[in-house]
Design a protein around this motif. Structure first.
Motif: not given
Length: 301
Positions: A92-94, A105-113, A121-126, A130-131
């Motif tokens: 989730q970092q960086g 597409v963002r992880t939960a620590e970012f606010a919507p725009e 989408i949690p970045a830990s998931q397979a 989006g990255h």
């Protein structure tokens, strides 16, 4: 969730690409192992890593098997244990939000725009967060399809991973039937959790998503829900070539496939397979070293 292990090599781009090609040709590659390769960072396009994920601690023979992808003189391989809880935290970092067309597409620590089609989408998931350049390119191509007036009433996302591309399709064509599939049963829970987090309806009706576990098109429900106006497959070049006839059977004349997961050097082989299956090129883009192809099925004469 059990721990997993990785075997990683940091290598120049051309060596990484050659290893990815060798992996596709390795008929004895274990089905439970996953191999990925990509740029180490956006500002280092010539520096890549190739990493194999194993569900057990690698043996010396496992490391040699992965090393063989690099030819007779394999690079230094680093073996690491990846604890499930640590992977969630570290991944989730960086990771800044990805913007592609109207999508963010963002992880939960970012606010919507405001003003974007926003997905968490949690970045830990397979894969399919989006990255990676292929997923980002697919999002951009979906936006291009919509801008060119494409109408989709029935779509499928083959090898969905996180469900992101199926979600994006439904966001652009909210009255469509939508089906997502993956060969890995773990993806069912991942897709369903992500659907709930992003207010995507689950179900069999229009505007909702149905998830199935299948290898390619080999599933009765997946076949019964066709034919598909749009079939998305962000997988690998080898499977894309093998699936060309099955995709042709699942897409009517005038229907489209969106293909990704292929290096630009693999594009001629993939396009030739789909040309033989009755598709023609509608649009293409290249994101980094990766090709994203929009192909349309020709009318049967």
């Amino acid at each position: 969730m059990a721990d997993s292990w990785t075997i990683r090599a940091d290598v120049p781009r051309e060596i990484a690409r050659a290893a990815l090609l060798a992996h596709e040709e390795a008929e004895d590659w274990p089905s439970e192992w996953v191999l990925v390769g990509m740029e180490i960072a956006d500002d280092r396009p010539d520096d890549w890593f190739v990493e194999a994920y194993l569900p057990h601690k690698p043996s010396a023979s496992d490391a040699a098997f992965v090393g063989a992808l690099f030819g007779p003189r394999p690079p230094k391989l680093a073996i690491s244990k990846v604890a499930a809880r640590d992977w969630v935290t570290l991944s989730q970092q960086g990771l800044d939000p990805i913007v592609a067309g109207p999508f963010r597409v963002r992880t939960a620590e970012f606010a919507p725009e405001p003003g974007t089609i926003d997905f968490v989408i949690p970045a830990s998931q397979a894969f399919g967060t989006g990255h990676h350049a292929t997923t980002e390119g697919c999002l951009a191509m979906l936006a291009t399809m919509k801008a060119r007036g494409m109408v989709v009433r029935n779509l499928a996302d083959i090898g969905t991973g996180t469900g992101l591309l199926a979600f994006a399709g439904l966001a652009l064509w909210p009255r469509a039937l939508a089906t997502a599939s993956d060969i890995d049963p773990v993806c069912t829970g991942v897709v369903e959790a992500n659907a709930r987090a992003n207010d995507v309806s689950l179900g069999a009706g229009r505007g909702a998503l149905t998830m199935v576990v299948a290898a390619g098109m080999d599933d009765a429900l997946l076949q019964a829900r066709g034919p598909y106006d749009l079939l998305i497959a962000n997988i690998l070049a080898g499977p894309l070539v093998e699936l060309a006839p099955d995709f042709a059977d699942a897409v009517p004349a005038g229907g489209s496939v969106l293909l990704a997961g292929l290096l630009e050097t693999q594009e001629p082989t993939v396009r030739a397979a789909y040309r033989r299956a009755g598709f023609r090129l509608a649009a293409r883009m290249v994101n980094g070293d990766w090709s994203i192809l929009w192909l349309r099925r020709r009318a049967v004469r």
